[in-house]
Enzyme design. Structure first.
Site, PDB file in Angstrom:
ATOM      1  N   ASN A  48      18.010  11.212  35.567  1.00  0.00           N
ATOM      2  CA  ASN A  48      16.890  12.101  35.232  1.00  0.00           C
ATOM      3  C   ASN A  48      16.085  12.418  36.480  1.00  0.00           C
ATOM      4  OD1 ASN A  48      16.206   9.302  34.958  1.00  0.00           O
ATOM      5  ND2 ASN A  48      14.371   9.805  33.798  1.00  0.00           N
ATOM      6  N   GLU A  50      12.426  14.072  37.346  1.00  0.00           N
ATOM      7  CA  GLU A  50      11.146  14.547  36.801  1.00  0.00           C
ATOM      8  C   GLU A  50      10.460  15.484  37.801  1.00  0.00           C
ATOM      9  OE1 GLU A  50       9.058  10.993  35.487  1.00  0.00           O
ATOM     10  OE2 GLU A  50      10.467  10.802  33.800  1.00  0.00           O
ATOM     11  N   CYS A  59      17.005  15.808  32.092  1.00  0.00           N
ATOM     12  CA  CYS A  59      17.537  14.510  31.685  1.00  0.00           C
ATOM     13  C   CYS A  59      18.815  14.165  32.444  1.00  0.00           C
ATOM     14  CB  CYS A  59      17.871  14.528  30.201  1.00  0.00           C
ATOM     15  SG  CYS A  59      16.440  14.627  29.128  1.00  0.00           S
ATOM     16  N   GLU A  61      21.663  13.180  31.257  1.00  0.00           N
ATOM     17  CA  GLU A  61      22.883  13.710  30.632  1.00  0.00           C
ATOM     18  C   GLU A  61      23.144  15.144  31.087  1.00  0.00           C
ATOM     19  OE1 GLU A  61      20.336  12.166  29.263  1.00  0.00           O
ATOM     20  OE2 GLU A  61      20.845  11.192  27.383  1.00  0.00           O
ATOM     21  N   CYS A  92      18.489  12.886  23.949  1.00  0.00           N
ATOM     22  CA  CYS A  92      17.454  13.700  23.293  1.00  0.00           C
ATOM     23  C   CYS A  92      18.104  14.928  22.642  1.00  0.00           C
ATOM     24  CB  CYS A  92      16.385  14.115  24.304  1.00  0.00           C
ATOM     25  SG  CYS A  92      16.883  15.474  25.373  1.00  0.00           S
ATOM     26  N   CYS A  95      19.685  17.501  25.034  1.00  0.00           N
ATOM     27  CA  CYS A  95      20.950  17.014  25.599  1.00  0.00           C
ATOM     28  C   CYS A  95      22.065  17.045  24.560  1.00  0.00           C
ATOM     29  CB  CYS A  95      20.773  15.605  26.157  1.00  0.00           C
ATOM     30  SG  CYS A  95      19.800  15.607  27.676  1.00  0.00           S
TER      31      CYS A  95
HETATM   32  N1  THU Z   1      15.465  11.141  29.430  1.00  0.00           N
HETATM   33  C1  THU Z   1      16.770  11.273  29.788  1.00  0.00           C
HETATM   34  O1  THU Z   1      17.100  11.353  30.979  1.00  0.00           O
HETATM   35  N2  THU Z   1      17.689  11.328  28.805  1.00  0.00           N
HETATM   36  C2  THU Z   1      17.410  11.251  27.468  1.00  0.00           C
HETATM   37  O2  THU Z   1      18.280  11.469  26.639  1.00  0.00           O
HETATM   38  C3  THU Z   1      16.072  10.863  27.048  1.00  0.00           C
HETATM   39  C4  THU Z   1      15.015  11.098  28.056  1.00  0.00           C
HETATM   40  C5  THU Z   1      14.461  11.079  30.488  1.00  0.00           C
HETATM   41  C6  THU Z   1      13.570  12.284  30.584  1.00  0.00           C
HETATM   42  C7  THU Z   1      12.334  11.692  31.238  1.00  0.00           C
HETATM   43  O3  THU Z   1      12.513  11.699  32.645  1.00  0.00           O
HETATM   44  C8  THU Z   1      12.317  10.255  30.771  1.00  0.00           C
HETATM   45  O4  THU Z   1      13.608   9.983  30.266  1.00  0.00           O
HETATM   46  C9  THU Z   1      11.281   9.987  29.681  1.00  0.00           C
HETATM   47  O5  THU Z   1      11.406  10.905  28.635  1.00  0.00           O
END
Ligand code: THU
Length: 139
Positions: A48, A50, A59, A61, A92, A95
């Site tokens: 991920n 940000e 994310c 994925e 999520c 994704c």
């Molecule tokens: N996140 C992912 O990378 N994958 C997911 O399926 C769930 C959420 C990340 C996004 C963000 O950087 C952090 O987790 C908190 O939501």
């Protein structure tokens, strides 16, 4: 994991753990690593990433899948999601939609954590009746 893919488990785990360590998550501190197996038997990964403008976060994925596309290997057979959470992390909603684009409905999505707990879903279980490319092609 099914028998077709079990031989790749260790390699997928290493790749997803390495990606996890590279996560850029200064706001949530929630690191996620993902690794996918391509139809050619290669492994791609993503973490991920940000952003100070929070909504621009991507994310693990989706970054992993984008990586596969850039590598010229958009056909994927399994994705592993690694976190160091006590509860396993499912993908999520956004994704799930992107996974449904590049994996078959029967492909496996495998969540793993630092305690080596695992949960496996099929793409169809995570997103039943997905809107997929076929709907755009069929009249
Ligand atoms: N996140 C992912 O990378 N994958 C997911 O399926 C769930 C959420 C990340 C996004 C963000 O950087 C952090 O987790 C908190 O939501």
């Amino acid at each position: 994991m099914n028998t077709d893919n079990i031989e790749f488990f260790d390699e997928l785990l290493l790749a997803s753990k390495t990606a996890y360590q590279r996560a850029y998550a200064p706001y949530s501190q929630f690191h996620v690593g993902a690794a996918a197996l391509t139809a050619k038997g290669n492994i791609v990964s993503g973490c991920n990433v940000e952003n100070a403008s929070y909504g621009l976060t991507t994310c693990a994925e989706r970054n992993c899948i984008s990586h596969a596309v850039v590598q010229g290997e958009p056909v994927l057979t399994l994705i592993m999601i690694y976190t160091e959470q006590d509860r396993l992390t499912p993908p999520c909603g956004a994704c799930r939609q992107v996974i449904a684009e590049f994996f078959s409905q029967s492909a496996q999505v495998v969540a793993v954590n630092h305690k080596n707990e695992q949960q496996v879903w099929t793409v169809a279980q995570l997103l039943p009746d997905a809107f997929t490319p076929q709907y755009l092609l069929a009249k």
